[in-house]
Every structure is written in C-alpha cells, then in structure tokens.
Design a protein around this motif. Structure first.
Motif, PDB file in Angstrom:
ATOM      1  N   LEU A 216       0.842  -1.188   0.000  1.00 16.28           N
ATOM      2  CA  LEU A 216       0.000   0.000   0.000  1.00 16.28           C
ATOM      3  C   LEU A 216       0.878   1.239   0.000  1.00 16.28           C
ATOM      4  N   ALA A 217       0.457   2.257  -0.739  1.00 15.19           N
ATOM      5  CA  ALA A 217       1.208   3.511  -0.771  1.00 15.19           C
ATOM      6  C   ALA A 217       0.238   4.680  -0.780  1.00 15.19           C
ATOM      7  N   SER A 218       0.653   5.770  -0.142  1.00 12.15           N
ATOM      8  CA  SER A 218      -0.114   7.012  -0.191  1.00 12.15           C
ATOM      9  C   SER A 218       0.847   8.160  -0.466  1.00 12.15           C
TER      10      SER A 218
ATOM     11  N   ARG B  47       0.810  19.023   1.272  1.00 17.82           N
ATOM     12  CA  ARG B  47      -0.020  20.104   1.802  1.00 17.82           C
ATOM     13  C   ARG B  47      -1.048  20.527   0.747  1.00 17.82           C
ATOM     14  N   GLY B  48      -2.323  20.524   1.145  1.00 20.38           N
ATOM     15  CA  GLY B  48      -3.384  20.942   0.243  1.00 20.38           C
ATOM     16  C   GLY B  48      -3.993  19.835  -0.583  1.00 20.38           C
ATOM     17  N   ASP B  49      -3.498  18.578  -0.438  1.00 18.47           N
ATOM     18  CA  ASP B  49      -4.021  17.487  -1.266  1.00 18.47           C
ATOM     19  C   ASP B  49      -4.045  16.183  -0.465  1.00 18.47           C
ATOM     20  N   PRO B  50      -4.744  16.190   0.676  1.00 19.08           N
ATOM     21  CA  PRO B  50      -4.752  14.964   1.492  1.00 19.08           C
ATOM     22  C   PRO B  50      -5.904  14.038   1.121  1.00 19.08           C
ATOM     23  N   PRO B  51      -5.731  12.723   1.190  1.00 23.42           N
ATOM     24  CA  PRO B  51      -6.867  11.811   1.032  1.00 23.42           C
ATOM     25  C   PRO B  51      -7.768  11.914   2.268  1.00 23.42           C
TER      26      PRO B  51
ATOM     27  N   ALA C 256      -2.686   3.918  -3.618  1.00 24.42           N
ATOM     28  CA  ALA C 256      -2.458   2.814  -4.555  1.00 24.42           C
ATOM     29  C   ALA C 256      -2.155   1.550  -3.779  1.00 24.42           C
ATOM     30  N   GLN C 257      -2.414   0.414  -4.414  1.00 30.12           N
ATOM     31  CA  GLN C 257      -2.083  -0.863  -3.799  1.00 30.12           C
ATOM     32  C   GLN C 257      -1.600  -1.835  -4.865  1.00 30.12           C
TER      33      GLN C 257
END
Length: 768
Positions: free
Chosen positions: A559-561, A565-569, A582-583
C-alpha cells in the motif's frame, strides 16, 4: 565505517569541473609545534573513495597548502583551490583537478604551516594557536556550529558532515621544557615528553573531535566515575578548568553524572564509550562526542547534545536546526505543548542548500517552537517516546531532517507531520495553485480520483530486492533489505509540489478492501521529496528494512499514499476513491505440475453506504484451462444458495482436482504443497500440516473453466471473512507458461468493484 553517499550533496559542475563527493575512510596527520621558532607545521593524508559518479573529488581545508601529493605523486597545490558552491560566504570547497573513476580509492597528502584558520571567527570561544610565556603552547580546535567552515576542516583536510571517518593524529611539541597537557575526547597515547598520539574513532564526522593543548601548570584537573543506569557503562568523567577558575570540579563531576544518567533513562544508552570529557572555559558552550567545552550554566544543554547532536548527528549543516531546537525544547522540560498556528508566516529552519556551512541562527527559538507544535500534534509523551526511538534507531549515525520527518510519519501515522514540516521547517507557503499528485490504479487510469476499473495491481507501485533501479515488480525476499518504489505524478497544470511524502506499507495478508489512513499508516517506510513540477513524474524509493520484511510464505499486499499540503486523502477513503492511494495485491508463485497452492484472502465489507450482497468473481485468461481453480471457506453459509448445492468437503490430504483429462485422476498424495513464489519461498504457510489446519474443514467450490465466474457470497456489514483460492496445475500443463488470475469482490446491487487480488502462476516442471 559504511559510506554515506545517500546523504551526500549531488555532483555539481563548478568552474568547468565536475565536482564529485567522496567518502574519507581515514585521516592520518602530524602536527609539529616548535616553541623556539613559535611555528607549527602539519602533514596530513586522507584516504578516500569516490561515490557512484566519476569526477573531480571535493573536500575542504581552511589552511594554505604548501605541497601536495596525489596517490604518491607530486600534485600542484594550485589545482586544489577553493571554488564557490553556494551563494553565501564560506560555502566554497576545494576541488582536486584530477578526474577519477567512480568507486576508485585514492590518497591525498598535503603539507602546510599550521595557523589560526582562515574562516569566520565569530563566537565566544575561538580557535587558537598562540604562545604564552615559558614558552607554553595554547592550541584550541575551537569548533563552531553557528560560524561557517569551523569544523575539522579548519585544521585538517576533511569532508562535509555527512561523512564518517577515523582520525589518527600525532602531536609533538619541541623547544620547551614546560610540560603540556592534551584535553580531548579521543584516545591519547603518550609517546614521550610533549609527544602524543590521539585517535578518534571511525564513526566521527567533521563536527566530532575535541582537542586542546595547554601547559599543565595552567590547568585544574579532576576525574570521577559513575555507572550509567541503562547501558551499565562504568564511565570516567574527566573535568578540566583553567587554574584561575573558581569552578568546583568535584561538584561538576556529580552534576555530569546526574545529567548523563537522566539522559540515558529517558532516551537510551550513551554512545561514546566509557569516558566523558568537560573543559570549563568560563563562557558559552560547544558540544563534542562525549565531551564539551562549556560554562557551568551551559552544561545541561551541552551534556544533552551527546545524545542529540553528537549521539545522532546532523547529516548536513542545514540539518543543524533539529538538534538545537530539540535540545532547547528539552532544556525547558520537554513538556510544553503549543499547537501550530497555520496563520503564522512560514518558518525556514532547514534550507534546501546542500552547501550550507553553518547552523541557522533561529534554530534555538523557532526550532524549540516547532517541537512544541509537534508535542501538541502527537502528544508530549508520544513525542518523547518517538524521539527516544529515533535516537536508538540511528545512534552513532548522521540523520537528516527528511529522515526525522519520515520517521515521525511512519511511527505516529499522523499526516499532520507532513503539513508541519512543510510550513515550519522547510518554510514553504501553501501556494495559490495546489498540486494534484497521484498514482495509477491501472494502466488505463488517467488520474481521476474515482476509478471504476481494477485497482489492486498498480503499475506505479513495485518492489525490488536490490537497490538496482529496476522497474519490474519482484516478490520481496525475507532476511534482507528490500526497496519500495512508487512513480508519483503531478496532474496539475499549474501547481508545483514543493514538498511531498510517499508512505509505504505492507499488510501481511491478501485482502480486498483497504482504507486510508487505518490500513496505510503507521507505515513501514516513507520518503520525503521536493519540487515535482506540473505534468512531471518521479520514481520515489524507500528502503524496506529487513527486520520489517515478513517471513517467507506471507502473502503481502503493498500500500502507498502520497501526502502533500493541500491534497490529502480524506479519512475512510478507499484506493479506488482517491488518486493519492495505490495498492499492489499481487502474489507470484511457481507451481509444479500436478501440485496445488492456496492463496488465503481476507474479504471485507467496510463500506457503510453499500448495502446488499457481494459476488466473488474469478477472472482468468483462456490459456489457464490447464489450471484447476476452487474457492474454499469453512462456513457453508458463506456461499449463496445456488453455490451451496455444488460444495464438497475439502481435505488436503486426499484432495483430487474437480476435473481430469483423459479420465486420469490426479492424486496429490504427499505433494500438498502451497506453491513457491518466484524466489523459491513457500506461500501461505511453512508446512503442509499448517495448510491442513487452516483449510482442512473447509467447503470447496470447484469453478468451471471460464474467462469469468461469479459466485454470490454472504458478507454482513462491518465484517471480514477468510477464504482461500486453490489453484492446481494439470500434469499436462505447459512448463514455462504464465497465468494471471484475479479474484474480484463486487457489490452486487451497484455493480461496483470494491476489492481484488491478483495471482501470477508460473508453471514449472520441477522444483528448482
């Protein structure tokens, strides 16, 4: 000592020369002081290795060489000149005008008259080389954080502070009968009257050595001992002061013992052998490894620096803010939490200038304020615990600002860490146009947050078992470091990503639903990056430490994230719902003809707004007719009513495939193997007995040979179930053939895919 080229500045063309960083393994030097002529000479040789780039080696020396030899041959000193690297003063370095091969090893010998260095001589306790009545020598190394080019390079040919090397220094003083004394954190061997050898260990950097030479009759000296509470070290405390000083050395020995014991108890074992050396000079303070020149008032601050500053050390001088800020925070009790105010102006503590040669002046005030904010964000006790873990993880090593940010994100799982470093460490504003960073879910994914297709085998996410730059996914190898990789893209047409973080995590099972942040953070590794332009992409990698790599046989979901700043899930987001996530849920196996393997899968139903049942779909290529595929679950009610009529008990020890060719029954017998991955590691478990324990009481649903099969299942809300996908290769299957099978979870009413795993089967004739 291991090379630290990953912390070195990049190769840079300067005045037409391709300047390349080096790793110094050893400095061997002789300092000869002559009291009769009141002069001093130095003869120093460095042994070094070039990094992964060929070029002209760089180093520094703030003395004036009179002669030089490169690999034993005379070398013109004019070709060791300083060249400007940064924009500020004293950011120049010496460049050897000889192109040398990547990885090659060389020696450079220089001779020079020893004098007070040509560097910025600010501060309260200056370098010195002078002669008092007698004649008596007073020699002070006099390192400084706040003043440029004032580390070991002031007196010796040395490197930037990312590098660790041993120093062997022979010192002789002639022309006087006055006895002199060496004060140092090195190991001293007396070779004769006013003749010494001082050895500094291989983990030292240019900011580590402490050295003074003074007439013995101008000094007070007292030693004591203490046993440290964590390491159990029987520590000698050497204290010194000028003979005119009123400092009570006996009292200070007690104070030092108390300070060191307290530091050990809170943060971990002392890193500097069995000695601590303190010279009470009456003003200011400077830290060394296991030593200090200090006033009485500055002693607690300087003693703490043997943990943060010289236990773990700044990897560059731009990183010098974190140890002063953390130590100042500690001076105030390490318990003062004050939340960040993002209405405040950005604060620059760590520049992006790799050639910076001093610690920034606001490191104490703004640095301490930063750690107050982190205490509010993470909690006082958790922050102190994390900083203790940081020290214990990297003890004796250089540590960069990015490494601290990565460590705190990985271990706290708090995405606010990224925002805090962005604004209050790197001094970055939010910008008028935020970036849109993303990772592909599928080759056809063009960057939208919502993606309706396959998402469990991201082409922008992969593992390499070696740090070799490869872009093809490999199954991780147990017992060694592996490397996470992600290809990060900036979808924005106007917003540059000034600073972003990629987190990597591996779940120890194959599963169909993962949500942010619970499944992604805390994480196993992370990487901070900077300056990704609109429309650009970059491969980001991070080391997967060997102790975190799961054992052979584990089905790992990667898993990756991407955090910026300004674009968080948003919280609770699934991979297919946000392009920052993504996974890679891909298992690769080698399957011997006639044998079978079982892929355990965790099925989840975590989506509150989706009601109704689910279907399990198996997708397979036409060529996979030579594979038998079944679904396994221990609860008969897991399967829909129609499928229940086709179920049979599954017993691994007597398993026969559901279909045969030419009427031949296939008996597995003793070959109830789980299959091996492409690295020869057994999958799912370590022994067939454990397979039987896991699936021995299961019900088996044999699937027909079809490009897609659909099986209704029962999966209540907010539950998870364990299932298995059994795959067997016919004895007549084609060795060398490769088959990719997808097990897909789909919400029946909406038709939405909510999870999936992939299995790549490589048919082999026999086990390697």
């Amino acid at each position: 000592m291991a090379t630290n080229f990953h912390l070195a500045p990049p190769v840079k063309t300067v005045d037409g020369l391709l300047a390349a960083p080096i790793d110094i393994s050893a400095i061997n030097a002789v300092f000869s002081f002559n009291a009769t002529t009141q002069t001093a000479l130095a003869d120093a040789t460095i042994t070094y290795e070039l990094g992964p780039n060929a070029g002209n080696p760089i180093f520094d020396l703030r003395q004036s060489p009179s002669a030089a030899w490169l690999d034993g041959a005379v070398f013109p000193v004019a070709q060791l000149a300083h060249h400007a690297f940064g924009t500020a003063g004293f950011t120049d370095l010496r460049v050897i005008e000889s192109v040398q091969a990547a990885g090659s090893v060389h020696t450079l010998r220089v001779q020079y008259p020893l004098a007070v260095p040509n560097s910025q001589l600010g501060g309260s306790y200056l370098p010195a080389l002078d002669w008092l009545a007698g004649p008596r020598l007073r020699f002070v190394l006099g390192l400084s954080d706040l003043n440029r080019a004032r580390y070991a390079e002031a007196w010796l040919p040395a490197n930037l502070v990312f590098d660790q090397f041993a120093i062997s220094l022979e010192i002789s003083l002639t022309g006087t009968v006055a006895a002199n004394q060496v004060i140092t954190n090195g190991t001293v061997t007396v070779l004769g009257s006013n003749h010494w050898h001082v050895a500094f260990p291989a983990h030292f950097t240019a900011l580590s050595p402490m050295l003074e030479i003074r007439a013995a009759d101008t000094l007070l000296h007292q030693s004591g001992n203490t046993v440290l509470p964590v390491s159990g070290t029987n520590l000698t405390i050497d204290t010194w002061a000028p003979s005119s000083s009123s400092v009570n050395l006996s009292t200070q020995i007690t104070n030092i013992a108390t300070l060191l014991a307290d530091n050990e108890s809170h943060y971990g074992g002392y890193a500097h052998g069995n000695r601590f050396t303190a010279f009470f000079n009456g003003s200011g303070g400077m830290e060394y490894e296991g030593g200090t020149t200090t006033s009485v008032g500055a002693l607690p601050h300087e003693a703490f620096h043997s943990w943060y500053a010289r236990g773990i050390k700044p990897a560059s001088q731009a990183d010098g803010w974190w140890d002063e800020g953390w130590t100042s925070f500690h001076d105030s009790g390490a318990d003062d939490a004050l939340a960040f105010d993002f209405g405040d102006a950005p604060v620059l503590l760590c520049s992006r200038d790799p050639w910076q040669r001093h610690t920034t002046g606001n490191a104490y005030s703004d640095g301490s304020r930063f750690w107050q904010g982190m205490a509010a964000l993470l909690g006082v006790a958790p922050l102190n615990s994390l900083m203790a873990q940081l020290y214990q993880t990297y003890k004796g090593q250089p540590v960069s600002t990015q490494m601290i940010e990565e460590f705190l994100l990985c271990h706290s799982g708090n995405t606010g860490v990224v925002d805090a470093f962005h604004r209050f460490v790197y001094g970055l504003s939010d910008g008028t146009s935020p970036p849109d960073l993303w990772l592909r879910d599928d080759p056809g994914h063009l960057g939208a947050d919502f993606w309706a297709g396959t998402f469990w085998n991201s082409p922008d996410l992969w593992i390499r078992t070696q740090d070799d730059g490869g872009t093809t996914h490999q199954s991780p190898e147990y017992g060694q470091d592996n490397w996470f990789h992600a290809r990060v893209r900036n979808r924005s047409t106007t917003g540059s990503a000034q600073h972003f973080m990629v987190s990597f995590h591996a779940r120890g099972f194959a599963g169909t639903q993962f949500s942010f942040p619970d499944d992604f953070l805390p994480c196993m590794a992370a990487r901070a990056e900077f300056d990704l332009a609109p429309g650009a992409s970059r491969i980001v990698k991070a080391r997967w430490p060997n102790h975190l790599v799961p054992p052979a046989g584990t089905h790992t979901c990667l898993l990756a994230s991407v955090l910026t700043r300004g674009d968080p899930p948003p919280g609770g987001t699934h991979v297919w719902e946000h392009n920052n996530l993504a996974q890679k849920n891909l298992t690769v196996v080698d399957l011997v003809l006639g044998e079978f393997m079982i892929l355990p899968v965790v099925l989840n139903n975590r989506i509150q707004r989706l009601v109704g049942g689910f279907d399990l779909e198996v997708w397979r290529p036409e060529s996979s007719s030579e594979l038998e595929i079944s679904l396994l679950q221990r609860d008969k009610g897991f399967f829909g009513r129609t499928a229940q009529k086709k179920l049979k008990p599954f017993h691994p020890e007597v398993f026969r495939p559901t279909a045969t060719r030419h009427g031949i029954e296939l008996e597995c017998g003793g070959h109830i193997g789980l299959g091996l991955n492409s690295n020869g590691q057994m999958l799912g478990s370590h022994t067939p007995d454990l397979v039987g324990q896991r699936f021995g009481d299961s019900w088996q649903l044999a699937l027909p040979v079809s490009a897609k099969t659909i099986t209704p299942i029962e999966l209540p809300a907010f539950s998870q179930r364990n299932a298995g996908m059994l795959v067997q290769a016919h004895p007549e299957a084609k060795p060398g053939s490769v088959h990719t099978i997808h097990l897909v979870q789909r919400h029946r009413k909406s038709g939405r895919i909510v999870g999936g795993v992939a299995l790549e089967v490589r048919v082999v004739k026999e086990r390697p």
